[in-house]
Design an enzyme around this catalytic site. Structure first.
Site, PDB file in Angstrom:
ATOM      1  N   HIS A 176       6.758 -25.642  -6.973  1.00  0.00           N
ATOM      2  CA  HIS A 176       7.473 -26.251  -5.846  1.00  0.00           C
ATOM      3  C   HIS A 176       6.563 -27.234  -5.107  1.00  0.00           C
ATOM      4  O   HIS A 176       6.960 -28.370  -4.811  1.00  0.00           O
ATOM      5  CB  HIS A 176       7.950 -25.146  -4.898  1.00  0.00           C
ATOM      6  CG  HIS A 176       8.741 -25.647  -3.724  1.00  0.00           C
ATOM      7  ND1 HIS A 176      10.117 -25.573  -3.665  1.00  0.00           N
ATOM      8  CD2 HIS A 176       8.350 -26.232  -2.543  1.00  0.00           C
ATOM      9  CE1 HIS A 176      10.544 -26.087  -2.522  1.00  0.00           C
ATOM     10  NE2 HIS A 176       9.487 -26.485  -1.819  1.00  0.00           N
ATOM     11  N   GLU A 177       5.334 -26.820  -4.816  1.00  0.00           N
ATOM     12  CA  GLU A 177       4.416 -27.695  -4.074  1.00  0.00           C
ATOM     13  C   GLU A 177       3.953 -28.875  -4.938  1.00  0.00           C
ATOM     14  O   GLU A 177       3.780 -29.987  -4.433  1.00  0.00           O
ATOM     15  CB  GLU A 177       3.221 -26.894  -3.558  1.00  0.00           C
ATOM     16  CG  GLU A 177       3.596 -25.730  -2.634  1.00  0.00           C
ATOM     17  CD  GLU A 177       4.500 -26.130  -1.479  1.00  0.00           C
ATOM     18  OE1 GLU A 177       4.464 -27.304  -1.044  1.00  0.00           O
ATOM     19  OE2 GLU A 177       5.276 -25.271  -1.012  1.00  0.00           O
ATOM     20  N   HIS A 180       6.612 -31.528  -4.747  1.00  0.00           N
ATOM     21  CA  HIS A 180       6.457 -32.354  -3.544  1.00  0.00           C
ATOM     22  C   HIS A 180       5.375 -33.416  -3.777  1.00  0.00           C
ATOM     23  O   HIS A 180       5.555 -34.593  -3.439  1.00  0.00           O
ATOM     24  CB  HIS A 180       6.063 -31.492  -2.350  1.00  0.00           C
ATOM     25  CG  HIS A 180       7.201 -30.781  -1.698  1.00  0.00           C
ATOM     26  ND1 HIS A 180       8.423 -31.371  -1.461  1.00  0.00           N
ATOM     27  CD2 HIS A 180       7.290 -29.507  -1.200  1.00  0.00           C
ATOM     28  CE1 HIS A 180       9.223 -30.502  -0.856  1.00  0.00           C
ATOM     29  NE2 HIS A 180       8.574 -29.360  -0.704  1.00  0.00           N
ATOM     30  N   HIS A 186      13.247 -31.926  -0.557  1.00  0.00           N
ATOM     31  CA  HIS A 186      14.131 -30.798  -0.817  1.00  0.00           C
ATOM     32  C   HIS A 186      15.522 -31.301  -1.196  1.00  0.00           C
ATOM     33  O   HIS A 186      16.062 -32.210  -0.562  1.00  0.00           O
ATOM     34  CB  HIS A 186      14.210 -29.885   0.410  1.00  0.00           C
ATOM     35  CG  HIS A 186      12.934 -29.172   0.682  1.00  0.00           C
ATOM     36  ND1 HIS A 186      12.278 -29.210   1.888  1.00  0.00           N
ATOM     37  CD2 HIS A 186      12.153 -28.391  -0.127  1.00  0.00           C
ATOM     38  CE1 HIS A 186      11.185 -28.494   1.823  1.00  0.00           C
ATOM     39  NE2 HIS A 186      11.075 -27.986   0.610  1.00  0.00           N
TER      40      HIS A 186
END
Length: 504
Positions: A176-177, A180, A186
């Site tokens: 997830h990071e 980014h 998101h």
């Protein structure tokens, strides 16, 4: 009928207030059955990757937006003017993202991060590489109660990506990071989100409402909205009222949202489209499913395609229903291979194979399996179709000879168990399997405990009971053994040996 209607109304009311699935009866007499009304509880939602991140970031000293996005002082955390927040493409066509580790990370910590990176390398043209002398790079950092967070895209210079050792080193959180850091926001805040979800503002405290700000200029890449994205918040994220959702899918409120495991297939498509990765890649993350390929399709011009199965748990069982790969010496020009993991560096379950094959099954040792098809484009007459599911035990036997036994043999096998073993001979060889010991519960039609053996050259056979000195011999280019036990009466099980023999 009136009674059923009252029960349904009561169940719906309970669904909205109690926070657990409601069990109700449908039908009457012998035809009645119990059903669960669809429901997404807050307890289940708490297992979503994003909600885990929120909990870990409660005490983080870092100024964050949307729960885990580090803010920049020079410009907005989300805008990317001139596309200058994307990592540049290297001369080899891949995207190199250099990184370093803080000294606080142990060997196991570093392995957890690099393992999470592997899906990006397999499914996209992104390559996270140890930094040599690059000026722009990620620095993985950690300190107590610092949380899990990242900047959006490439900031320039030394760029912190924080993964606290206590809690953040879960594969889905790491991915997830990293997502980014590649430039993605998101999913639930993209510009067209109001067509697909409804934000329940009344259940979000005023101080938290900025985390749901819709980005009017987001780059959606022309791809569908992804309820299953690794980058989607959970149904109850930031709720101020227990049991009341903050995000409700529309028009169907029962659509599942959020992620518990990792990248979705659309997540892979987003990366490949944004970074212009000209790749044939598919990620399959449902508990079971089907996929197929036909090299004679007009869009196929040679190269390689990969299918990564990453099921929620247990072991992947893959069965090829049709299989024809154009023959070439040593399967050099066209071939299919299967790997026991998420990369082509993983152990091989099915070595390069081609020609017409029947009844091929493969079992992974874990919840991940990778299928590779490769062709030089010289002959496009190749196709296959396959289905996958899960088993709780078994495996693929790749040695030229070996032993396969029921669980715990020669002790009693466990109850309520299903295992599958696959044996596939190389081209030019045949498998010979001999049953040395066999004792399962006996029953009419082998309805309770049984072993089935399917061979490429013989129909499916089903066995149970006791075989003393009677030999059971099987042969074929592929063999699949499936063992089943019910909840009562366990016996010793079976023991068999096999070997490969050259057809000449």
């Amino acid at each position: 009928m009136a009674l059923v209607l009252k029960v349904v109304i009561l169940a719906v009311l309970l669904r909205g207030t109690l926070g657990f699935p409601v069990l109700m009866v449908r039908g009457g007499g012998e035809g009645r059955r119990w059903i669960y009304l669809p429901f997404h509880s807050q307890a289940e939602d708490d297992k979503m990757i994003f909600n885990k991140i929120l909990r870990l970031n409660r005490d983080s000293p870092q100024k964050l937006s949307e729960g885990d996005i580090a803010l920049r002082f020079s410009r907005s955390a989300w805008n990317c003017p001139g596309n200058n927040c994307y990592w540049p493409k290297s001369s080899d066509g891949t995207i190199h993202v250099p990184y370093t580790f803080s000294l606080v990370y142990s060997v196991d910590d570093r392995a957890a991060i690099t393992t999470a990176m592997q899906e990006f390398a397999t499914m996209t043209c992104i390559r996270f590489i140890p930094r040599m002398a690059e000026s722009n790079y990620l620095q993985f950092t950690s300190s107590p109660k610092s949380g899990c967070w990242s900047y959006i895209g490439m900031v320039g210079g030394v760029q912190a990506l924080n993964l606290e050792q206590e809690g953040c080193l879960e594969s889905g959180i790491i991915q997830h990071e990293l997502f980014h850091a590649l430039g993605f926001i998101h999913e639930n805040n993209r510009s067209d989100r109001d067509t697909f979800i409804q934000i329940q503002w009344q259940y979000i405290s005023e101080r938290d409402q900025y985390n749901f700000k819709r980005q009017t200029d987001s780059n959606n890449l022309g791809l569908p909205y992804d309820y299953n994205s690794l980058m989607h918040m959970g149904r109850y994220s930031y709720t101020n009222t227990s049991g009341m959702a903050t995000i409700v899918p529309i028009p169907d409120p029962d659509i599942f949202i959020g992620q518990r495991y990792g990248l979705s297939n659309l997540d892979v498509a987003k990366i490949n489209k944004l970074y212009k990765c000209n790749l044939c890649r598919t990620l399959l993350s449902d508990p079971s499913g089907r996929f197929s390929f036909n090299a004679s399709l007009p869009l196929w011009s040679g190269g390689s395609c990969l299918w990564l199965m990453r099921i929620p748990s247990e072991q992947v069982l893959l069965k090829f229903n049709t299989f024809y790969i154009q023959s070439s010496p040593g399967c050099f020009s066209n071939y299919l291979a299967v790997y026991d993991g998420d990369s082509m560096a993983s152990p091989v379950l099915l070595a390069r194979t081609c020609a017409l094959r029947k009844d091929i099954s493969v079992v992974a040792s874990s919840y991940k399996m990778l299928v590779e098809f490769s062709s030089d484009g010289s002959n496009a007459t190749s196709y296959f179709s396959a289905s996958y599911s899960s088993v709780i035990c078994g495996g693929t036997l790749t040695s030229s000879k070996g032993v396969v036994t029921s669980p715990n043999f020669p002790s009693e096998y466990p109850p309520s168990t299903d295992c599958t073993w696959a044996i596939n001979a190389p081209l030019g060889y045949k498998i010979y399997l001999s049953m040395n010991s066999f004792q399962l519960e006996d029953s009419t039609d082998c309805a309770y405990d049984y072993l089935t053996i399917s061979a490429s050259d013989d129909p499916l056979r089903k066995y149970c009971g006791y075989y003393g000195m009677l030999p059971l011999l099987f042969s074929g280019t592929s063999l699949t053994l499936k063992f089943h036990s019910d909840e009562v009466l366990q016996f010793r099980g079976f023991n068999a040996t096999y070997c490969f023999r050259h057809l000449n």
